[in-house]
Design a protein around this motif. Structure first.
Motif, short mmCIF file in Angstrom:
data_model
loop_
_atom_site.label_atom_id
_atom_site.label_comp_id
_atom_site.label_asym_id
_atom_site.label_seq_id
_atom_site.Cartn_x
_atom_site.Cartn_y
_atom_site.Cartn_z
N LEU A 7 0.83 -1.21 0.00
CA LEU A 7 0.00 0.00 0.00
C LEU A 7 0.86 1.26 0.00
O LEU A 7 0.51 2.24 -0.68
CB LEU A 7 -0.96 0.01 1.19
CG LEU A 7 -2.05 -1.06 1.15
CD1 LEU A 7 -2.94 -0.95 2.39
CD2 LEU A 7 -2.87 -0.99 -0.13
N ARG A 8 1.97 1.24 0.72
CA ARG A 8 2.86 2.41 0.71
C ARG A 8 3.41 2.65 -0.69
O ARG A 8 3.49 3.80 -1.14
CB ARG A 8 4.00 2.22 1.71
CG ARG A 8 3.58 2.48 3.15
CD ARG A 8 4.78 2.56 4.09
NE ARG A 8 5.58 1.35 4.13
CZ ARG A 8 5.31 0.28 4.90
NH1 ARG A 8 4.27 0.29 5.71
NH2 ARG A 8 6.09 -0.77 4.88
N GLN A 9 3.76 1.58 -1.39
CA GLN A 9 4.25 1.73 -2.77
C GLN A 9 3.15 2.26 -3.68
O GLN A 9 3.40 3.13 -4.52
CB GLN A 9 4.79 0.41 -3.30
CG GLN A 9 6.17 0.10 -2.82
CD GLN A 9 6.84 -0.95 -3.68
OE1 GLN A 9 6.23 -1.60 -4.52
NE2 GLN A 9 8.13 -1.11 -3.48
N LEU A 10 1.95 1.73 -3.53
CA LEU A 10 0.83 2.19 -4.35
C LEU A 10 0.56 3.67 -4.09
O LEU A 10 0.45 4.47 -5.03
CB LEU A 10 -0.43 1.36 -4.03
CG LEU A 10 -1.73 1.81 -4.69
CD1 LEU A 10 -1.63 1.71 -6.21
CD2 LEU A 10 -2.89 0.97 -4.17
N GLU A 11 0.46 4.05 -2.83
CA GLU A 11 0.12 5.43 -2.47
C GLU A 11 1.21 6.43 -2.83
O GLU A 11 0.93 7.58 -3.14
CB GLU A 11 -0.19 5.51 -0.98
CG GLU A 11 -1.48 4.80 -0.62
CD GLU A 11 -1.70 4.68 0.88
OE1 GLU A 11 -0.78 5.03 1.67
OE2 GLU A 11 -2.79 4.22 1.26
N SER A 12 2.45 6.00 -2.79
CA SER A 12 3.57 6.90 -3.09
C SER A 12 3.86 7.00 -4.59
O SER A 12 4.69 7.80 -5.00
CB SER A 12 4.82 6.44 -2.36
OG SER A 12 5.28 5.22 -2.92
N CYS A 45 -9.03 2.93 -0.95
CA CYS A 45 -8.66 2.11 -2.10
C CYS A 45 -9.01 2.85 -3.40
O CYS A 45 -8.17 2.94 -4.30
CB CYS A 45 -9.37 0.76 -2.03
SG CYS A 45 -8.84 -0.40 -3.30
N ALA A 46 -10.22 3.35 -3.49
CA ALA A 46 -10.64 4.07 -4.70
C ALA A 46 -9.74 5.28 -4.93
O ALA A 46 -9.32 5.55 -6.07
CB ALA A 46 -12.10 4.49 -4.58
N HIS A 47 -9.43 6.01 -3.88
CA HIS A 47 -8.58 7.19 -4.01
C HIS A 47 -7.19 6.81 -4.50
O HIS A 47 -6.64 7.44 -5.42
CB HIS A 47 -8.51 7.92 -2.66
CG HIS A 47 -7.69 9.15 -2.69
ND1 HIS A 47 -8.11 10.32 -3.28
CD2 HIS A 47 -6.44 9.40 -2.21
CE1 HIS A 47 -7.17 11.24 -3.17
NE2 HIS A 47 -6.15 10.71 -2.53
N ALA A 48 -6.60 5.78 -3.91
CA ALA A 48 -5.26 5.35 -4.30
C ALA A 48 -5.23 4.89 -5.76
O ALA A 48 -4.30 5.23 -6.51
CB ALA A 48 -4.76 4.24 -3.38
N LEU A 49 -6.22 4.13 -6.16
CA LEU A 49 -6.25 3.64 -7.54
C LEU A 49 -6.46 4.77 -8.54
O LEU A 49 -5.83 4.80 -9.61
CB LEU A 49 -7.32 2.56 -7.70
CG LEU A 49 -7.05 1.26 -6.94
CD1 LEU A 49 -8.25 0.33 -7.06
CD2 LEU A 49 -5.77 0.59 -7.42
N SER A 50 -7.32 5.71 -8.19
CA SER A 50 -7.55 6.83 -9.12
C SER A 50 -6.32 7.73 -9.21
O SER A 50 -5.95 8.17 -10.31
CB SER A 50 -8.79 7.64 -8.71
OG SER A 50 -8.59 8.31 -7.50
N ARG A 51 -5.66 7.98 -8.09
CA ARG A 51 -4.44 8.81 -8.11
C ARG A 51 -3.33 8.13 -8.90
O ARG A 51 -2.59 8.78 -9.62
CB ARG A 51 -3.97 9.10 -6.69
CG ARG A 51 -4.78 10.18 -6.01
CD ARG A 51 -4.26 10.48 -4.63
NE ARG A 51 -2.83 10.66 -4.57
CZ ARG A 51 -2.19 11.84 -4.62
NH1 ARG A 51 -2.89 12.94 -4.73
NH2 ARG A 51 -0.88 11.90 -4.54
#
Length: 139
Positions: A7-12, A45-51
């Motif tokens: 998740l940290r990799q996805l968000e960053s 989850c939706a926010h991370a995927l859209s970003r």
């Protein structure tokens, strides 16, 4: 890699584009739900995927209604069987229909016309066929 590192990799934005396949999105849904109540997990989850889609120049590929509909389905399965949060492989096994045929799962709830609407890409719209299972977002 453990779920929090993922998740940290996805968000960053450090998760390689080629690593963000359908199974990785399913893993993200599971990992967020492990750490947060369902509504917050879905929003994160939706926010991370859209970003991530936006950062890759693929904003047009992110579909908010489709994402949220799948999260409704996935998280309702966790409500029905909370032990799925303890084991990624068990969760994956309980969601093979989503992994192998997400379009068919969503088609039970949405017509093509409803999903093809531009507004449905940007914001959640209610299904026009069967209601989504809501139990997954109530906890």
């Amino acid at each position: 890699m453990d779920d929090q590192a993922f998740l940290r990799q996805l968000e960053s934005g450090r998760l390689p584009a080629e690593a963000l396949n359908h199974e990785a999105r399913l893993y993200a849904a599971w990992a967020y739900r492990r750490g947060y109540p369902a509504r917050e997990a879905a929003a994160r989850c939706a926010h991370a995927l859209s970003r991530r889609a936006l950062s890759l120049g693929h904003a047009d590929r992110y579909h908010h209604t489709l994402t949220m509909a799948l999260l409704f389905v996935l998280y309702s399965r966790v409500t029905d069987n909370p032990g799925l949060l303890d084991d990624w492989h068990a969760f994956r096994g309980a969601c093979l229909d989503v992994l192998d045929g997400a379009a068919d799962v969503v088609a039970a709830h949405y017509s093509t016309e409803r999903l093809d609407d531009d507004f449905a890409r940007r914001a959640f719209v209610e299904p026009d066929r069967l209601p989504l299972p809501t139990s997954g977002l109530l906890h």
